[in-house]
Structures are given as structure tokens and as C-alpha cells.
Design an enzyme around this catalytic site. Structure first.
Site, PDB file in Angstrom:
ATOM      1  N   CYS A 116      -3.582 -10.045   6.708  1.00 45.28           N
ATOM      2  CA  CYS A 116      -4.140  -9.070   5.721  1.00 45.28           C
ATOM      3  C   CYS A 116      -5.242  -9.430   4.748  1.00 45.28           C
ATOM      4  O   CYS A 116      -6.410  -9.730   4.943  1.00 45.28           O
ATOM      5  CB  CYS A 116      -2.980  -8.188   5.363  1.00 45.28           C
ATOM      6  N   HIS A 164       1.737  -7.383   9.311  1.00 47.66           N
ATOM      7  CA  HIS A 164       2.895  -7.890   8.557  1.00 47.66           C
ATOM      8  C   HIS A 164       4.254  -7.655   9.475  1.00 47.66           C
ATOM      9  O   HIS A 164       4.109  -7.307  10.474  1.00 47.66           O
ATOM     10  CB  HIS A 164       3.089  -6.907   7.351  1.00 47.66           C
ATOM     11  N   ARG A 221      -5.891   5.216   4.143  1.00 49.29           N
ATOM     12  CA  ARG A 221      -5.247   3.930   4.404  1.00 49.29           C
ATOM     13  C   ARG A 221      -4.626   3.516   5.919  1.00 49.29           C
ATOM     14  O   ARG A 221      -4.111   4.780   6.375  1.00 49.29           O
ATOM     15  CB  ARG A 221      -4.108   3.381   3.301  1.00 49.29           C
TER      16      ARG A 221
HETATM   17  N1  GLN Z   1      -6.213  -5.277  -0.438  1.00 52.68           N
HETATM   18  C1  GLN Z   1      -6.382  -5.341   0.867  1.00 52.68           C
HETATM   19  C2  GLN Z   1      -6.548  -3.780   1.664  1.00 52.68           C
HETATM   20  O1  GLN Z   1      -6.042  -3.027   1.266  1.00 52.68           O
HETATM   21  C3  GLN Z   1      -5.148  -5.990   1.813  1.00 52.68           C
HETATM   22  C4  GLN Z   1      -3.954  -5.172   1.573  1.00 52.68           C
HETATM   23  C5  GLN Z   1      -2.919  -6.286   2.345  1.00 52.68           C
HETATM   24  O2  GLN Z   1      -2.841  -7.354   2.339  1.00 52.68           O
HETATM   25  N2  GLN Z   1      -1.746  -5.516   2.533  1.00 52.68           N
HETATM   26  O3  GLN Z   1      -7.489  -3.784   2.459  1.00 52.68           O
END
Ligand code: GLN
Length: 242
Positions: free
Chosen positions: A94, A195, A129
Site C-alpha cells: 500500500c 493488507h 476510496r
Molecule cells: N495513503 C495511501 C492511500 O490512501 C496508502 C494507504 C494505506 O497504506 N493503507 O492511497
């Protein structure tokens, strides 16, 4: 690897470790020990230099501000490049994945340079998101079973010509580009949005990292009943209608 000791480096636990990504280090360490390897695990905080002599480097996810700080420090440090030149393996998740690319959009809305270790560029997704359970088919060249993971990111990652998609989603968003790709890799450098922790859900990816580090084609089998139970539970959960 030298002296029969596997050097496992977990980068910046103080900045990059969301959703239990630390579990990735635990899984690699444990599976190496179960194969009788001596493991030296180094957790390198963001005020410490990255060693260049590691065999496997792991980087986790993070929120936008810690992600920028981590990118600044890794660029200044410069040692991860040297480690990769020496043949090290890097597995990133990520925010860590975005940092390995050429650039991403930081918490200030600006283009932040990454490390350029993967031929990818991340932008801020205009839509919702990407959040939820993911199933994906890993690049057949890697010989791995279905990928299961959890994603939560705003970033959308575009692959350049030298990055191969790590997987193709059957459920979920992955890179968020709408082309179904998930993650990227090139040689020994890997990035994924998953994750889970992803290596607990997909222990054969941890074994792939170990095989690359040991330069072997196979490892002694180990009892994976608990991993299988977790995998099956999460695969069934991902398949539930939303
Ligand atoms: N900040 C990054 C995004 O939102 C990565 C998020 C994360 O590592 N969960 O794309």
C-alpha cells in the site's frame, strides 16, 4: 545470503504499519525458522539508517502524512537502492508500494517523489476510496495460488512498461485503474495493495520471498492448516454478496 543467516529488515515500523502489516515480518521470520534457517530480524525505525546487507526488506502501509515522512527519509537514506542493486528482495504494501514507485500524491496534495524502484506512478483517485476484501489471480509466472487480502486506499497506481502486474482482481479494486491489475513487480521488487496481513493470508508469497533469497526452487513443506483455515474464511467472506 551469507553465513546461513537470513537478514530480514522491516522498514520504519514507527511510520508504516497499518492493519497489522507487522504480521508480514512475523510470517517470513517464522517460516524461515521452520525451515531451520537462522534469522536476524532488524526493525529499522525512521531515524535509523537502512542496512544495505539485508536479504529481504518489508515495507507496510500508512496514512498520508507518515507516508510522506517515510518517503523523504528513504530518499535521503538512499540505502534501499544499494540493497536492491546487491540483489535484495523488497516486498511492499500500500503506502510502501506507492513509495517504491516514481511518485505519488502526498498529504499536502503535491507530487512527492518516490524511490523509482518500481516503474509505477500513483495519483489520487477521484472516486470513492478502494475499501474491502479482495480476491485476485497472481501472475501465473509466479506459480502462486489465488491472492486474498484487504484494501483501503485512495491512491490509484498506474504501471509503466517495466512493471508487471502482480495479480488481476476478480473481486475488489487493486491498483484502482479499472484495468483489473493489482500490485506490480519487477525482478525482486514487489508491491501490492493487500493488507491482511497479506503474508498471513498468503503464506506461499512469503515462501516465494524465501526461495528468492535462498536461490532455491523449493522449500521443505510445513504444516499450513491454520493458514488454510484463515484463507478459506477470508475467501468465503470476500465472495459474500455486498
Ligand atoms: N495513503 C495511501 C492511500 O490512501 C496508502 C494507504 C494505506 O497504506 N493503507 O492511497
Amino acid at each position: 545470503m551469507s553465513d546461513n543467516q537470513l537478514r530480514l529488515v522491516w522498514i520504519y515500523p514507527d511510520l508504516l504499519s497499518t492493519y497489522g502489516d507487522q504480521g508480514n515480518a512475523l510470517v517470513v521470520e517464522r517460516r524461515a525458522r521452520q525451515r531451520g534457517l537462522d534469522v536476524a530480524r532488524l526493525d529499522v525505525r525512521s531515524d535509523q539508517p537502512i542496512p544495505t546487507s539485508g536479504d529481504i526488506y518489508l515495507i507496510g502501509g500508512g496514512e498520508d502524512r507518515p507516508q510522506r515522512l517515510a518517503a523523504e527519509r528513504l530518499r535521503r537514506d538512499g540505502h534501499l537502492h544499494r540493497a536492491v542493486e546487491n540483489g535484495a528482495i523488497v516486498f511492499s504494501v500500500c503506502a510502501g508500494y506507492q513509495i517504491l514507485g516514481h511518485e505519488f500524491i502526498n498529504d499536502l496534495g503535491q507530487r512527492e517523489p518516490g524511490l523509482g524502484l518500481l516503474d509505477v506512478v500513483s495519483v489520487r483517485g477521484e472516486g470513492e476510496r478502494c475499501v474491502g476484501d479482495v480476491l485476485a489471480d497472481i501472475d501465473p509466472q509466479l506459480g502462486l495460488p489465488q491472492l486474498t487480502g484487504f484494501e483501503n486506499h485512495q491512491g490509484v497506481t498506474h504501471l509503466g512498461p517495466t512493471a508487471r502486474p502482480f495479480a488481476r482482481v476478480t473481486i475488489g479494486k487493486g491498483n484502482g485503474t479499472g484495468d483489473g491489475t493489482e500490485g506490480a513487480y519487477n525482478g525482486t521488487v514487489f508491491g501490492t495493495y493487500m493488507h491482511g496481513p497479506v503474508l498471513a493470508r498468503n503464506p506461499l508469497i512469503a515462501d516465494l520471498l524465501l526461495k528468492l533469497a535462498l536461490d532455491v526452487n523449493a522449500l521443505p513443506p510445513i504444516d499450513d492448516r491454520w493458514y488454510e483455515a484463515l484463507r478459506n474464511e477470508r475467501i468465503a467472506a470476500a465472495q459474500q454478496p455486498a
